[in-house]
Design a protein around this motif. Structure first.
Motif, PDB file in Angstrom:
ATOM      1  N   ILE A 118       0.842  -1.200   0.000  1.00 45.30           N
ATOM      2  CA  ILE A 118       0.000   0.000   0.000  1.00 45.30           C
ATOM      3  C   ILE A 118       0.876   1.249   0.000  1.00 45.30           C
ATOM      4  N   LYS A 119       1.930   1.258   0.809  1.00 46.22           N
ATOM      5  CA  LYS A 119       2.849   2.404   0.849  1.00 46.22           C
ATOM      6  C   LYS A 119       3.541   2.623  -0.498  1.00 46.22           C
ATOM      7  N   GLN A 120       3.707   1.551  -1.274  1.00 44.26           N
ATOM      8  CA  GLN A 120       4.358   1.646  -2.574  1.00 44.26           C
ATOM      9  C   GLN A 120       3.374   2.020  -3.687  1.00 44.26           C
ATOM     10  N   GLY A 121       2.087   2.161  -3.349  1.00 42.85           N
ATOM     11  CA  GLY A 121       1.097   2.569  -4.341  1.00 42.85           C
ATOM     12  C   GLY A 121       0.285   1.446  -4.959  1.00 42.85           C
ATOM     13  N   TYR A 122       0.413   0.244  -4.446  1.00 42.61           N
ATOM     14  CA  TYR A 122      -0.376  -0.882  -4.935  1.00 42.61           C
ATOM     15  C   TYR A 122      -1.791  -0.793  -4.351  1.00 42.61           C
ATOM     16  N   THR A 123      -2.767  -1.254  -5.114  1.00 41.88           N
ATOM     17  CA  THR A 123      -4.144  -1.337  -4.631  1.00 41.88           C
ATOM     18  C   THR A 123      -4.458  -2.800  -4.358  1.00 41.88           C
ATOM     19  N   ILE A 124      -4.801  -3.104  -3.133  1.00 44.09           N
ATOM     20  CA  ILE A 124      -5.095  -4.487  -2.747  1.00 44.09           C
ATOM     21  C   ILE A 124      -6.496  -4.855  -3.238  1.00 44.09           C
ATOM     22  N   ARG A 125      -6.604  -5.939  -3.999  1.00 44.61           N
ATOM     23  CA  ARG A 125      -7.893  -6.445  -4.474  1.00 44.61           C
ATOM     24  C   ARG A 125      -8.400  -7.575  -3.581  1.00 44.61           C
ATOM     25  N   TYR A 168      -1.285  -2.716  -9.883  1.00 42.91           N
ATOM     26  CA  TYR A 168      -0.219  -1.711  -9.885  1.00 42.91           C
ATOM     27  C   TYR A 168       0.127  -1.402 -11.337  1.00 42.91           C
ATOM     28  N   GLN A 169       0.032  -0.146 -11.688  1.00 46.60           N
ATOM     29  CA  GLN A 169       0.371   0.323 -13.026  1.00 46.60           C
ATOM     30  C   GLN A 169      -0.306  -0.488 -14.127  1.00 46.60           C
ATOM     31  N   GLY A 170      -1.608  -0.730 -13.954  1.00 42.12           N
ATOM     32  CA  GLY A 170      -2.396  -1.419 -14.969  1.00 42.12           C
ATOM     33  C   GLY A 170      -2.226  -2.921 -15.031  1.00 42.12           C
ATOM     34  N   ARG A 171      -1.512  -3.485 -14.091  1.00 48.94           N
ATOM     35  CA  ARG A 171      -1.312  -4.934 -14.053  1.00 48.94           C
ATOM     36  C   ARG A 171      -1.975  -5.531 -12.822  1.00 48.94           C
ATOM     37  N   ILE A 172      -2.339  -6.792 -12.943  1.00 45.04           N
ATOM     38  CA  ILE A 172      -2.729  -7.577 -11.779  1.00 45.04           C
ATOM     39  C   ILE A 172      -1.431  -8.184 -11.246  1.00 45.04           C
ATOM     40  N   VAL A 173      -1.178  -7.978  -9.974  1.00 46.85           N
ATOM     41  CA  VAL A 173       0.047  -8.489  -9.362  1.00 46.85           C
ATOM     42  C   VAL A 173      -0.327  -9.560  -8.339  1.00 46.85           C
ATOM     43  N   ILE A 174       0.179 -10.737  -8.563  1.00 48.15           N
ATOM     44  CA  ILE A 174      -0.012 -11.863  -7.648  1.00 48.15           C
ATOM     45  C   ILE A 174       1.217 -11.890  -6.747  1.00 48.15           C
ATOM     46  N   VAL A 175       0.989 -11.771  -5.440  1.00 46.61           N
ATOM     47  CA  VAL A 175       2.106 -11.699  -4.495  1.00 46.61           C
ATOM     48  C   VAL A 175       2.083 -12.923  -3.582  1.00 46.61           C
ATOM     49  N   GLU A 176       3.161 -13.671  -3.618  1.00 49.12           N
ATOM     50  CA  GLU A 176       3.362 -14.787  -2.701  1.00 49.12           C
ATOM     51  C   GLU A 176       4.198 -14.274  -1.540  1.00 49.12           C
ATOM     52  N   VAL A 177       3.711 -14.493  -0.326  1.00 45.79           N
ATOM     53  CA  VAL A 177       4.402 -14.000   0.866  1.00 45.79           C
ATOM     54  C   VAL A 177       5.015 -15.192   1.601  1.00 45.79           C
ATOM     55  N   LYS A 178       6.296 -15.079   1.900  1.00 47.40           N
ATOM     56  CA  LYS A 178       6.997 -16.101   2.668  1.00 47.40           C
ATOM     57  C   LYS A 178       7.574 -15.451   3.914  1.00 47.40           C
ATOM     58  N   THR A 179       7.192 -15.962   5.062  1.00 50.57           N
ATOM     59  CA  THR A 179       7.629 -15.399   6.335  1.00 50.57           C
ATOM     60  C   THR A 179       8.441 -16.442   7.095  1.00 50.57           C
ATOM     61  N   ARG A 180       9.553 -15.996   7.657  1.00 50.11           N
ATOM     62  CA  ARG A 180      10.417 -16.877   8.440  1.00 50.11           C
ATOM     63  C   ARG A 180      10.829 -16.171   9.720  1.00 50.11           C
ATOM     64  N   THR A 181      11.125 -16.960  10.737  1.00 54.14           N
ATOM     65  CA  THR A 181      11.547 -16.391  12.018  1.00 54.14           C
ATOM     66  C   THR A 181      13.061 -16.332  12.130  1.00 54.14           C
ATOM     67  N   THR A 182      13.749 -16.865  11.143  1.00 52.73           N
ATOM     68  CA  THR A 182      15.204 -16.856  11.165  1.00 52.73           C
ATOM     69  C   THR A 182      15.733 -16.609   9.761  1.00 52.73           C
ATOM     70  N   ASP A 183      16.909 -16.046   9.667  1.00 48.27           N
ATOM     71  CA  ASP A 183      17.483 -15.831   8.344  1.00 48.27           C
ATOM     72  C   ASP A 183      18.450 -16.955   7.958  1.00 48.27           C
ATOM     73  N   TYR A 184      18.416 -18.071   8.699  1.00 51.95           N
ATOM     74  CA  TYR A 184      19.275 -19.201   8.369  1.00 51.95           C
ATOM     75  C   TYR A 184      18.819 -19.885   7.080  1.00 51.95           C
ATOM     76  N   VAL A 185      17.523 -19.804   6.810  1.00 52.26           N
ATOM     77  CA  VAL A 185      16.972 -20.399   5.601  1.00 52.26           C
ATOM     78  C   VAL A 185      16.370 -19.281   4.771  1.00 52.26           C
TER      79      VAL A 185
END
Length: 122
Positions: free
Chosen positions: A20-27, A44-61
């Motif tokens: 949202i801060k970057q100007g994307y509109t969440i659908r 965003y900018q006339g495109r549909i953007v599919i965002v996969e979110v990966k969350t980790r508790t450590t930066d080892y992986v």
């Protein structure tokens, strides 16, 4: 609820705030239809953007390592169903956002155009 579900939810919230801060509109968030699932669908900018979110508790992986060929195939099929169901004639972009816990905070990293749909041979 399991702790990993809470961490995943927190990662998706941070990813949405970032977009949202970057100007994307969440659908859509956590869009599901039958066996298909998309974490975040935005525009965003006339495109549909599919965002996969990966969350980790450590930066080892590296969270990006979880984006396998099988995962990409699943995301592409889900995006195709989403676009067909809503009859959206937009170009599609696939992004990945990684969220890694760093001490008391989180680090958000956005990878635009993280991958292109693989060509299918017939």
């Amino acid at each position: 609820m399991a702790e990993h579900n809470d961490i995943g939810r927190k990662g998706e919230e941070l990813a949405m705030e970032y977009l949202i801060k970057q100007g994307y509109t969440i659908r859509e968030t956590n869009w599901r239809w039958l066996k298909y699932e998309l974490d975040i669908v935005c525009e965003y900018q006339g495109r549909i953007v599919i965002v996969e979110v990966k969350t980790r508790t450590t930066d080892y992986v590296d969270p990006v390592e979880a984006i396998t060929r099988k995962k990409i195939s699943s995301l592409v099929r889900a995006a195709n169903v989403y676009l067909q169901l809503l009859d959206l004639p937009h170009e599609v972009q696939f992004d990945v956002i990684t969220v890694t816990k760093q001490g008391d905070g989180y680090e958000v990293h956005h990878i635009p155009d993280a991958f292109y749909p693989p060509l299918k041979s017939y």
